[in-house]
Structure formats: structure tokens, C-alpha cells
Motif scaffolding. Structure first.
Motif, PDB file in Angstrom:
ATOM      1  N   UNK A 148      32.389  68.308  71.230  1.00 24.69           N
ATOM      2  CA  UNK A 148      32.866  68.336  72.809  1.00 24.69           C
ATOM      3  C   UNK A 148      33.596  66.937  72.796  1.00 24.69           C
ATOM      4  N   UNK A 149      33.419  66.084  71.766  1.00 22.12           N
ATOM      5  CA  UNK A 149      33.486  64.186  72.135  1.00 22.12           C
ATOM      6  C   UNK A 149      35.267  64.889  72.472  1.00 22.12           C
ATOM      7  N   UNK A 150      36.979  65.363  71.883  1.00 23.99           N
ATOM      8  CA  UNK A 150      37.293  64.914  72.778  1.00 23.99           C
ATOM      9  C   UNK A 150      38.399  66.790  71.782  1.00 23.99           C
ATOM     10  N   UNK A 151      39.692  67.115  72.268  1.00 24.38           N
ATOM     11  CA  UNK A 151      40.507  67.937  72.532  1.00 24.38           C
ATOM     12  C   UNK A 151      40.940  67.702  70.533  1.00 24.38           C
ATOM     13  N   UNK A 152      40.849  68.660  70.438  1.00 20.99           N
ATOM     14  CA  UNK A 152      41.102  68.104  68.277  1.00 20.99           C
ATOM     15  C   UNK A 152      42.927  67.157  68.308  1.00 20.99           C
ATOM     16  N   UNK A 153      43.697  67.861  69.291  1.00 16.61           N
ATOM     17  CA  UNK A 153      44.787  67.507  69.700  1.00 16.61           C
ATOM     18  C   UNK A 153      44.948  65.997  69.514  1.00 16.61           C
ATOM     19  N   UNK A 154      43.209  65.483  71.014  1.00 18.15           N
ATOM     20  CA  UNK A 154      43.427  64.082  70.470  1.00 18.15           C
ATOM     21  C   UNK A 154      42.766  63.278  69.827  1.00 18.15           C
TER      22      UNK A 154
END
Length: 458
Positions: A431-437
Motif C-alpha cells: 500500500x505504499x504506492x501504485x504498482x505503476x508508480x
């Protein structure tokens, strides 16, 4: 039967800087998988060692040190020494995967203790080719072996027209699944597309909130294999010129769109592969499938004994309905080290282990073949496996091997890149970022490392 645990190891900066200086004009292309589709294997160096020379080396004998962790090589070494009694092979397990690579790099830099032959996975071969630690096997006529191996592995050992290893095994991807768990969730046909796979993931988790269609806490090798199958080409390599582009790569976008649904829906077991909980999850039916390389059956049979008779093998789900495109995951070859003391004898061992009698011996003992002869053998294709309900699983895996998407390249510092995956892209799984990011952060970290080491980054 190469089990790839990508823990990561830093490629020695000193060795890399020296290699970059030596190839400043772009004279040496390097990637874990070479450029192109694994086609000609055309050589920039003519063969200077004949078969007669190799036979003379075998007759004269001598000592060879082979670093490898692959278990079927024990039988190969024993048979080789029986056939060639004047040769003594010291088979050393110097560590699995990255543990060996670190020891190997240290030995190369120290200039002592380097083995004659080393077991190197395809994704890691580029770093040793770039640092000129492995021999171009074209001098032994290796280019003539084009057609002996399936396209994926053969592509993986080539770079800039040279051959830097002989394929020992391969990892064409397929879906291994627990039919009992699927049946309980009302899934009668294995998913043919990734959209169907996501839908089935929801069914399994709804039927039992403690069960998942698969696990994933972030794995660099799985991620790149999925992007590879989706037609992605985020890495470009031309000697010391490299490019890393996940943010603008269409194949990467396909993968992130699908896998973000799995993450957001909490449809992935939060368990790391190769851990005790992972084996327990498969033994209890809480992890219902794995999409991985063709070397997986032996690991399931030995580590997931409760699943005997329940598991099956199906083709890898497709990004487009009706498609027939796969990728490789894992796999490795044997290379002759430049610092070795008897290169002719070392190459003769490579050929025995990967092409001649050793190729069949390894398949007989559970390895998944990289050779066309063994892969297409009726005995291999028609063999039933009781663990998989007497399914002829090799037919599925062999078909996958013929459908591997061409043109994939790894970075010449892929070992390092993989080591920082969890600190970048891996944050998306918690949950730290989107996978793309996360993949963009991985791109930035890889690019920074490349620049710091002297690569020209496109």
C-alpha cells in the motif's frame, strides 16, 4: 530445474568501472538475454578449436573445478568421469544463485580461486560477459549449435554475436493449479486469459476468505516475465548504452493494470515465495496456483506432498483471448570462465553436460530441457505424472517453450536491479504506492545506478 531466489547482490563497482572503460566505444553488447529473437547465433569470432582438439583434451585429462548448485549435475559428473577416466571434476556448490555470483565476482576481482566452469542464470549472465569474465564460446564452434536449443534459452546466452554459455535448462511459463481448490470454487475450466484469472481469483477468495489464487509480495523475476509475455520491452541494451523505460512501455501498462486489480482486491496471499508459509499454503490449499517456469514440478512434488493427485498444469493465461504467447522464468546455463586453467577441457564438459549424454541424464532426473531433441522426444512428451493426476504435463510445457515472445533483453546489471525491486516497486504490495508508480521508482533507481557506474543511459 533452476529455482530462482532473487535476493540481489551488488556487482562490484571496481570491476564494472574497468569493464565500462574497456568497452567505452560500445564494442560489447551485454544482456541476460541477447538482442533479437534468438535466431542465427552468428559469430564474430571463427572457431579455432576443432572437435579433434576437444577429444585430445579429454584423452589427456586433467582437473576441472565446476561451481554449480543444480542437483542433476552430480549424476552428469559421475558419468562424465566414468567415460573419461583421466578427467577429475571437482563439483562445488558455492551457493545458490546470487550467493554464487558474489563469490564468483570476488574470485574474479582477486584473480584467484576462479573455477573453470560456472553455473549462471540467464538474467545474471550479462554482468559476467560485460566484465569479460566468461569466454566467448565461438572459438570452440558453439555458433554451430544453433537449432540445438529452444529459442528462449539460446537467445539468452548470446550477446553481440557471441555465445557466452550453453543452455542447461529453461523455464517456459505455465499455470500450475490445484484442481481440487478450483473445483470447490466452481471453476471447472482453468482461466485462459488474465481477465478470467482475476475473476477466478475473486471466486476462490469469496469461497474461502483464507484462500488465494496465488501469492505475491513483489518479485522482480515474476514481474519482468509478466511484462515480457505482455509484449513489453522496458530494457534496451547496446554495449554500455542502456535504457530503462517502464513508465512508457505498453507491455508494462498491461501488466500493471491487471495486477493492480489483484493488489487492490486483496486477492494475493501476502506470503513470500520459497518460504515455509508458502509451502504450507500450498499444502493446505490456501495458495491455489502458481504461474511460473517449467522447472516447477519437481519442487511441487518434493515440497507440496499433500497436493499429490490434485495439481494440474494449464497454459499460461493470455493477455488477448486466443493468444499463444509465453515468457521464460528462470533457467540457466554453464559458462567457461576466462581465468580457468583448461578452457578446452572445460568446454568439452559443457558440451557433454548440455548437448551430449548429460542432456538426457539431466532430463531423466527431473530437469526441464533446453534442447530441442529432448523437448520433442515422444518419451518426454507422453510421460504421465501421477502427482498431476497422470496428466502429460510436458506437452503443455513444451508448447509453452515454442511460444516464448522473442526479443527480450535483461540489463547487464540485472542482479543489482533486482536487489532494489522490493525497496521501490515492492512498496505497491503493502500500500505504499501504485504498482505503476513503484515501477517508475524502480526505473529511476536502475537508471541512477547505471549512470553512477558509467553507463550511457538513453
Amino acid at each position: 530445474m533452476t529455482i530462482t531466489r532473487r535476493r540481489g547482490v551488488l556487482l562490484g563497482a571496481t570491476a564494472l568501472a574497468v569493464a565500462l572503460a574497456a568497452t567505452a566505444c560500445g564494442s560489447s553488447s551485454s544482456s541476460g538475454g541477447s538482442k533479437g529473437s534468438g535466431g542465427s547465433g552468428g559469430s564474430s569470432q571463427s572457431a579455432t578449436v576443432t572437435d579433434a582438439d576437444l577429444q585430445a583434451a579429454l584423452t589427456a585429462g586433467g582437473n576441472l573445478t565446476v561451481w554449480a548448485w543444480e542437483p542433476t549435475l552430480k549424476k552428469v559428473v559421475a558419468d562424465f568421469q566414468t567415460k573419461y577416466p583421466n578427467v577429475h571434476v571437482n563439483l562445488v556448490n558455492a551457493g545458490t544463485g546470487n550467493d554464487e555470483y558474489k563469490a564468483l565476482q570476488n574470485a574474479v576481482q582477486a584473480g584467484k580461486g576462479v573455477p573453470d566452469v560456472a553455473h549462471i542464470e540467464y538474467y545474471a549472465l550479462g554482468q559476467f560477459e560485460l566484465t569479460k569474465s566468461v569466454v566467448n564460446l565461438d572459438q570452440f564452434g558453439a555458433a554451430a549449435l544453433n537449432g540445438t536449443f529452444t529459442p528462449g534459452p539460446w537467445n539468452a546466452v548470446q550477446s553481440n554475436g557471441g555465445v557466452y554459455g550453453l543452455p542447461m535448462d529453461s523455464g517456459p511459463m505455465a499455470m500450475f493449479y490445484n484442481k481440487t481448490v478450483f473445483d470447490k470454487a466452481g471453476i471447472t475450466t482453468p482461466p485462459a486469459t488474465w481477465d478470467e484469472y482475476i475473476a477466478d481469483a475473486k471466486k476462490i477468495h469469496a469461497a474461502d476468505p483464507t484462500a488465494y489464487i496465488t501469492n505475491d509480495t513483489g518479485d522482480a523475476g515474476f514481474t519482468t516475465s509478466m511484462i515480457w509475455q505482455a509484449g513489453g520491452k522496458p530494457y534496451t541494451v547496446d554495449g554500455t548504452n542502456v535504457g530503462v523505460n517502464f513508465a512508457g512501455d505498453p507491455g508494462t501498462a498491461k501488466f500493471t493494470a491487471a495486477w493492480q486489480q489483484m493488489i487492490d482486491g486483496h486477492l494475493l496471499a501476502p506470503i513470500s515465495s520459497w518460504s515455509d508459509p508458502w509451502y504450507q499454503g500450498m499444502n493446505t490449499g490456501k495458495i491455489a496456483s502458481l504461474v511460473t517456469g517449467g522447472w516447477m514440478p519437481a519442487s511441487l512434488e518434493s515440497g507440496v506432498k499433500n497436493g499429490s493427485g490434485q495439481w494440474r498444469v494449464a497454459p499460461m493465461p493470455q493477455w488477448t483471448a486466443g493468444g499463444k504467447v509465453t515468457a521464460e522464468n528462470g533457467g540457466s546455463g554453464l559458462s567457461v570462465m576466462k581465468a580457468g586453467t583448461n578452457q578446452k577441457l572445460a568446454y568439452a564438459f559443457l558440451k557433454y553436460a548440455t548437448v551430449d549424454e548429460g542432456a538426457q541424464s539431466r532430463v531423466d532426473n527431473g530437469a526441464f530441457p533446453a534442447t530441442v531433441k529432448q523437448l520433442n522426444s515422444p518419451d518426454f512428451l507422453n510421460k504421465t505424472n501421477p502427482y498431476f493426476g497422470d496428466q502429460k504435463i510436458n506437452q503443455v510445457l513444451a508448447q509453452s517453450a515454442s511460444e516464448v515472445a522473442p526479443g527480450w533483453s535483461y540489463l547487464p546489471f540485472q542482479v543489482y536491479a533486482n536487489s532494489v525491486f522490493n525497496d521501490t516497486a515492492g512498496k505497491a504490495y503493502i500500500g505504499g504506492s501504485s504498482l505503476a508508480d513503484g515501477l517508475k521508482a524502480w526505473q529511476d533507481a536502475s537508471t541512477k545506478y547505471a549512470k553512477d557506474q558509467g553507463f550511457t543511459v538513453k
